[in-house]
Design an enzyme around this catalytic site. Structure first.
Site, PDB file in Angstrom:
ATOM      1  CB  SER A 136      -0.873  -0.036   1.260  1.00 50.34           C
ATOM      2  OG  SER A 136      -1.642   1.128   1.364  1.00 50.34           O
ATOM      3  CE  LYS A 162      -4.755  -0.102   0.259  1.00 52.72           C
ATOM      4  NZ  LYS A 162      -5.477  -0.966   1.213  1.00 52.72           N
ATOM      5  CE  LYS A 164      -4.131   3.564   2.236  1.00 59.75           C
ATOM      6  NZ  LYS A 164      -5.372   2.983   2.766  1.00 59.75           N
ATOM      7  CG  ASP A 190      -7.928   2.141   0.533  1.00 58.78           C
ATOM      8  OD1 ASP A 190      -9.119   2.556   0.592  1.00 58.78           O
ATOM      9  OD2 ASP A 190      -7.354   1.592   1.487  1.00 58.78           O
ATOM     10  CD  GLU A 215      -8.869  -1.123   0.334  1.00 61.99           C
ATOM     11  OE1 GLU A 215      -7.897  -1.234  -0.454  1.00 61.99           O
ATOM     12  OE2 GLU A 215      -8.759  -1.236   1.554  1.00 61.99           O
ATOM     13  CG  ASP A 240     -10.802  -1.442   4.505  1.00 62.22           C
ATOM     14  OD1 ASP A 240     -11.115  -2.000   5.561  1.00 62.22           O
ATOM     15  OD2 ASP A 240      -9.717  -0.812   4.386  1.00 62.22           O
ATOM     16  CE  LYS A 264      -7.554  -2.768   6.370  1.00 64.08           C
ATOM     17  NZ  LYS A 264      -7.934  -1.347   6.346  1.00 64.08           N
ATOM     18  N   GLY A 292      -4.315  -4.689   5.724  1.00 63.29           N
ATOM     19  CA  GLY A 292      -3.265  -4.483   6.720  1.00 63.29           C
ATOM     20  C   GLY A 292      -3.538  -3.220   7.502  1.00 63.29           C
TER      21      GLY A 292
HETATM   22  O1  SMG Z   1      -0.562  -2.624   6.704  1.00 62.55           O
HETATM   23  O2  SMG Z   1       0.208  -2.116   4.747  1.00 62.55           O
HETATM   24  C1  SMG Z   1      -0.561  -1.938   5.692  1.00 62.55           C
HETATM   25  C2  SMG Z   1      -1.566  -0.823   5.594  1.00 62.55           C
HETATM   26  C3  SMG Z   1      -2.410  -0.948   4.402  1.00 62.55           C
HETATM   27  O3  SMG Z   1      -3.444   0.860   3.353  1.00 62.55           O
HETATM   28  C4  SMG Z   1      -3.438   0.127   4.298  1.00 62.55           C
HETATM   29  N1  SMG Z   1      -4.364   0.174   5.262  1.00 62.55           N
HETATM   30  O4  SMG Z   1      -7.612   1.360   4.492  1.00 62.55           O
HETATM   31  O5  SMG Z   1      -6.602  -0.386   3.862  1.00 62.55           O
HETATM   32  C5  SMG Z   1      -6.603   0.662   4.487  1.00 62.55           C
HETATM   33  C6  SMG Z   1      -5.401   1.169   5.235  1.00 62.55           C
HETATM   34  C7  SMG Z   1      -5.753   1.538   6.625  1.00 62.55           C
HETATM   35  C8  SMG Z   1      -4.594   1.867   7.463  1.00 62.55           C
HETATM   36  S1  SMG Z   1      -4.509   3.506   7.829  1.00 62.55           S
HETATM   37  C9  SMG Z   1      -3.941   3.529   9.425  1.00 62.55           C
HETATM   38 MG    MG Z   2      -8.590   0.286   2.903  1.00 59.00          MG
END
Ligand code: SMG
Ligand code: MG
Length: 370
Positions: A136, A162, A164, A190, A215, A240, A264, A292
């Site tokens: 991510s 992925k 953001k 995402d 996402e 998610d 998750k 994650g």
């Molecule tokens: O563990 O690599 C990881 C984080 C992956 O992008 C990630 N998580 O919405 O999926 C999601 C985000 C939430 C974490 S933000 C604290």
């Molecule tokens: Mg997410």
């Protein structure tokens, strides 16, 4: 199994680089570990996924700690006999607080499996001994810096990228990364709830980039809005934040609001509920992947085991330890050919480095007894 002691550890771990999402920037992780010891002296560890602030979800780490200290731990310590399977009966009087419940479940399950010599993977139903990994990538200060970061992950071997996104950081960075990766690479985005129904025409422009999925574009309660979006764009919608249980997953699938599901364990109340979500999705041919929450090795080990179940057909956000941490709390997870190995030892199969838990502590451990 009788749980004789529970201790709560809080530590701060710096991230190797800031992680920016549509809701903010994070430079360190405020980690809460739950450590249980059974009457027979068997230990188990769990890691809470809640963030320092209630910005990804309503839960946050100090809130989780309060709920565990005052409600969940007393209920567990009062039980003459408890297992991960019977835990819910003892804690369901607490409404919600799934991230708090999930970490307690993880610690109890770790102790239970260590006592019986069974790994998380075997217990959960893993069918693979290694899992495909994605990474991510946060919102970057510039497109050039984004491309540098993505190139680094590609050379490390990640099998899926992925990005953001948020309004103002979407079409341009996604187009630039697609051009860098080529048409065949697995690429997804995402939004962490940053858009609204008014953005449908804009989000349709993402269809040009051949994304695996988008996402959580809208707020978590808006299942109906996601169904409208899914019907209006070609990019598959993946929920998610909205997916808090197997029942919600089933409903969202039936309403065509999601055609892929991010699982998750922390968000849904634990590994047992995660397996139920997996089963619901597998029965409906809906692919799932493991999300994650910037876990240390403690949480990562169990996630990698979950990601080895048969329905996890897409690479997860199960990246290597070094994606976030220069030094991990357990033996590090290292990428080999874009994959992580599923631990095979009892419980999570990893060993918590107690000296680091002590060194990085932000306050003394809180010991809870019946
Ligand atoms: O563990 O690599 C990881 C984080 C992956 O992008 C990630 N998580 O919405 O999926 C999601 C985000 C939430 C974490 S933000 C604290
Ligand atoms: Mg997410």
């Amino acid at each position: 199994m009788k749980i004789a002691r529970i201790s709560l550890h809080r530590l701060a771990m710096p991230l190797v680089r800031p992680f920016e999402t549509s809701f903010g920037t994070q430079t360190e992780r405020d980690v809460l570990l739950v450590h249980v010891v059974t009457a027979d002296g068997v230990e188990g560890w769990g890691e809470c996924v809640a963030g320092a602030d209630p910005v990804y979800s309503s839960e946050y780490v100090s809130g989780c700690e309060h709920v565990i200290e005052n409600y969940l731990a007393p209920a567990v310590l009062a039980a003459p006999d408890i297992t991960a399977e019977t835990l819910d009966a003892h804690v369901r009087f607490v409404v919600g607080h799934r991230m708090a419940k999930a970490v307690v479940e993880a610690a109890v399950l770790d102790a239970q499996l260590r006592a019986s010599g069974i790994s998380f993977g075997r217990y959960l139903g893993a069918v693979r001994d290694e899992v495909d990994c994605g990474v991510s990538v946060g919102i970057a200060p510039s497109i050039d810096e984004l491309l540098d970061e993505v190139s680094g992950y590609v050379s490390e071997g990640y099998r899926r990228i992925k990005l953001k996104i948020k309004p103002g950081w979407d079409l341009e960075p996604v187009g630039a990364v697609r051009a860098l990766l080529g048409d065949d690479a697995l690429l997804q985005v995402d939004a962490n709830t940053a858009y609204t129904l008014a953005d449908i025409d804009h989000l349709r422009e993402l269809d040009a980039f051949g994304l695996l999925l988008i996402e959580q574009p809208f707020v978590e309660e808006d299942i109906a809005g996601h169904a409208v979006l899914a019907a209006a764009i070609d990019t598959p919608v993946c929920l998610d934040e909205s997916i808090t249980s197997a029942a919600v997953a089933s409903d969202a699938i039936d309403r065509d609001a999601t055609s892929i599901v991010n699982v998750k364990p922390g968000r849904v109340g634990g590994y047992l509920e995660s397996v139920r979500i997996h089963d619901v999705c597998l029965a409906r041919d809906v692919p799932v992947w493991c999300g994650g929450m910037l876990e240390t090795g403690v949480g990562r080990a169990a996630n990698v085991a979950l990601a080895a179940l048969p329905g996890f057909t897409l690479p997860g956000d199960t990246s290597a330890s070094r994606r976030y941490y220069a030094e991990d709390l357990t033996e590090p997870f290292e990428l080999v050919d874009g994959r992580l190995r599923v631990p095979t030892g009892p419980g999570t199969g990893v060993t918590v480095r107690r000296e680091l838990v002590a060194e990085w502590a932000t306050r003394p451990p809180l010991l809870l007894l019946h």
